[in-house]
Design an enzyme around this catalytic site. Structure first.
Site, PDB file in Angstrom:
ATOM      1  NE  ARG A   1      -4.937  -8.749   2.579  1.00 45.19           N
ATOM      2  CZ  ARG A   1      -4.616  -8.074   1.522  1.00 45.19           C
ATOM      3  NH1 ARG A   1      -4.687  -8.931   0.638  1.00 45.19           N
ATOM      4  NH2 ARG A   1      -3.684  -7.270   1.787  1.00 45.19           N
TER       5      ARG A   1
ATOM      6  CE1 TYR B   1      -5.414 -11.957  -3.181  1.00 46.61           C
ATOM      7  CE2 TYR B   1      -3.320 -11.422  -2.334  1.00 46.61           C
ATOM      8  CZ  TYR B   1      -4.253 -11.400  -1.963  1.00 46.61           C
ATOM      9  OH  TYR B   1      -5.221 -11.210  -1.453  1.00 46.61           O
TER      10      TYR B   1
ATOM     11  CE  LYS C   1       0.977  -6.235  -9.030  1.00 49.34           C
ATOM     12  NZ  LYS C   1       0.498  -4.968  -8.875  1.00 49.34           N
TER      13      LYS C   1
ATOM     14  CB  THR D   1       1.071   1.985  -6.374  1.00 45.42           C
ATOM     15  OG1 THR D   1       0.383   0.351  -7.231  1.00 45.42           O
ATOM     16  CG2 THR D   1       0.139   3.273  -7.078  1.00 45.42           C
TER      17      THR D   1
ATOM     18  CD  GLU E   1      -4.438   2.530  -4.787  1.00 44.51           C
ATOM     19  OE1 GLU E   1      -3.708   2.516  -4.861  1.00 44.51           O
ATOM     20  OE2 GLU E   1      -4.287   3.462  -3.755  1.00 44.51           O
TER      21      GLU E   1
END
Lengths: 399, 399
Positions: A137, A239, A248, A343, A357
């Site tokens: 986002r 999502y 997932k 995570t 990430e």
């Protein structure tokens, strides 16, 4: 340790007498007979057979094909069984008997150790949530307004939780490439991992009776490592507004070993400082409770090369807070409920728990044939270390 | 129908010989002995006892305490058992025997008929998604860009699925009242219903092998009514970015009766016209497949007064499409998986399936003591009607 003692372990072994995690195994001779095993060094103790030999009152629970009956038996039984196991494995008088029930780890096959009831996945690392928020986002705030007020979580698919070593077939699905108007279908091109810690519920709770943080030890049987495989392209398209689903649900891997909560007493640490006042059921700043964090040092390896070392002690929300939150609306717990941390990422670039990430959203993501392995250890008594069972999985091509 | 025949039913009875839904019951005499029952008129046939008396090869499956073994046995067995049941209940030669195994419905207690594996909730009504989108996201598009391309769904809590008649305790939780900066804690002030239809999976599927729409009948055992109780204030505060969690997880009620898919052959209807081209695995515009919709006429009553009549035939996404979508990433099905349609709402003001829509977000919502009952029927053979079991629940005060 006595010279020539077959039960002697090096002092720094990750699976010594203060660990004693539980799993379920079969042998080559009896591939259909699932049995509860306890890891000791590089061996597996056939716990049911040993319990019978020693005339343990818990032999029936340990003779089961899954951990669920033992998990359901409650904390007093967990403690009693743990004391028995420790005695059999460490007292000279029992040595001759107990060695008959040890199998080399390399000779056994490990299976999913418990039947999963409900699986809930949280989102408890501030570093992870911030990093992902910026990527998913880019035009909004990285953290949503609720993030510091409650541990955000959602239900995942219990039926596709698999044990470490199970191949992970690359999922197919819908994704809409950047700049395109229409979605297309095909194998995920952004297959990722999420390094997490899972908590396994033993004692159920009563409907409409929230579980307090202080009752964490009454309900939570043990801890495992967990890899929440994630197809980022499928997830990004699906999502909004109801959360992750097919991105997932194809596979979630857990370690074959469940480490008892009592084995992690020395690993308890305080959670990071709270920047927002918490509602009473989530407040953990009072001095009366034991620290809610766990100092687990996770290591993520891709094809044998270390990628990162996420520190579980950096998690903003603790497992006890998650348990309290998950039940505060009256939802009850069942034996076999599994809730995962989300995570685990720390503040440093070499402490991130997923490729999204680690590559700032750019990839590369997982290729077919890649193998990811998570390992972890925690401080134990007297400078020893408590190992968590590894969780490993290899990516197979889409079918 | 023969004069004096105790098995004779009025022609328009909702639970006649073309229906024969399955449930699980106990009697007052043996409150701990759960048995499979088949509803016939206003009676319950003790299916296991009858099967033994008739020497059925399926007696063991019907002697179970839950429907799961029968559900797992697969479609050929479902059809064979259904033919046997129909024969016992309708053929003169069997009458004297079968009446011995009938219990008046008023004399038995009904229980959750199957063990729920994973519970998935969809969002398949365009009318509902549009209405809710306008209320929850007044500044954005009512439908998210993905809505017409895939059936949006998420996993719910399987452990809090309860049978019709179970009290629903008002959940407590965090909500942030409009205009406030900080969330507060307390009983939900916006407790709502969602009138839905649930589909119960019998035959499992293989991991990494998607299930095609055409295989719907191979996997889906039956249909139930479902009320997805929803705390709108808790949901609104928590659901961004990972979807609904505590706003839904406190309770989901299902009817005590599971209607076989084969009982709804006459209710098959085509889904509404598709406004967007669908990817092949979701496409249902070809002429070769049977129609994916079901013409179920639902009625929602609050304290005995009719609130609305949502038409299931208006659902944009069909159950077959949901099944195909849910497995397209390789996720497997288990016996006992339950997937629900999402709120059923039609285009008219008296066809809305939740209070949020019926009151355009303003309430009133449910008060303590309120009782909500969903009923439904579908066209059967020769002008008959097939009733679905009702799902009912009364709101109890927060504890």
């Amino acid at each position: 340790m006595t010279e020539g003692n077959p039960l002697a372990l090096p002092e720094d072994h990750l699976f010594g007498p203060d660990n004693l995690p539980y799993g379920v195994f079969t042998t080559e001779e009896e591939p259909d007979l699932r049995r509860i095993g306890v890891r000791y060094g590089d061996s597996v103790l056939d716990a049911g057979a040993a319990a019978e030999a020693f005339g343990s009152p818990h032999a029936e629970l340990l003779r089961a094909a899954l951990l669920n009956p033992l998990m359901a038996a409650g904390r007093d039984v967990w403690r009693a069984v743990r004391a028995e196991l420790r005695g059999w494995l460490t007292e000279d008088a029992h040595r001759e008997t107990v060695v008959q029930y040890l199998h080399p780890l390399t000779d056994v096959t490990m299976h999913l150790p418990f039947e999963v009831a409900d699986y809930v996945d949280f989102y408890a690392s501030e570093h992870h949530a911030t990093n992902v928020g910026r990527i998913f986002r880019p035009d909004g705030d990285a953290l949503t307004p609720n993030w510091k007020h409650l541990p955000i979580g959602y239900h995942g698919r219990a039926g596709t939780v698999v044990v470490s070593g199970t191949p992970v077939v690359r999922p197919q699905g819908q994704r809409r490439p950047k700049g395109e108007e229409q979605p297309s279908f095909g194998p995920s091109a952004r297959l990722d991992i999420e390094a997490e810690v899972g908590f396994v519920v033993g004692s159920p709770s009563t409907p409409a009776r929230p579980v307090a943080q202080a009752d964490f030890r009454e309900h939570v049987f043990g801890v495992c490592l967990l890899n929440d495989w994630s197809a980022r392209d499928i997830q990004a398209w699906e999502y909004v507004p109801l959360g992750p689903f097919l991105g997932k649900s194809f596979a979630t891997s857990v370690s074959a070993w469940v480490t008892p909560v009592d084995a992690l007493d020395e690993a308890r640490v305080a959670a990071p400082e709270r920047t927002h006042a918490l509602l009473p059921y989530l407040d953990d700043t009072g001095g009366s409770q034991e620290p809610g964090g766990f100092d687990l040092r996770i290591s993520v390896a891709l094809n044998g090369e270390k990628l990162s070392e996420p520190p579980f002690s950096a998690m903003y929300w603790t497992a006890a807070q998650q348990l309290a939150h998950m039940t505060v609306n009256g939802a009850s717990l069942r034996t076999g409920d599994l809730f995962a941390s989300g995570t685990v990422s720390g503040p440093e670039p070499d402490q991130l728990g997923c490729l999204l990430e680690l590559t700032v959203g750019k990839g590369p993501f997982l290729q077919d044939g890649d193998e990811v392995t998570l390992t972890a250890w925690a401080p134990g008594p007297d400078g020893s270390r408590i190992g968590l069972g590894e969780v490993s999985g290899k990516v197979h091509p889409a079918s």
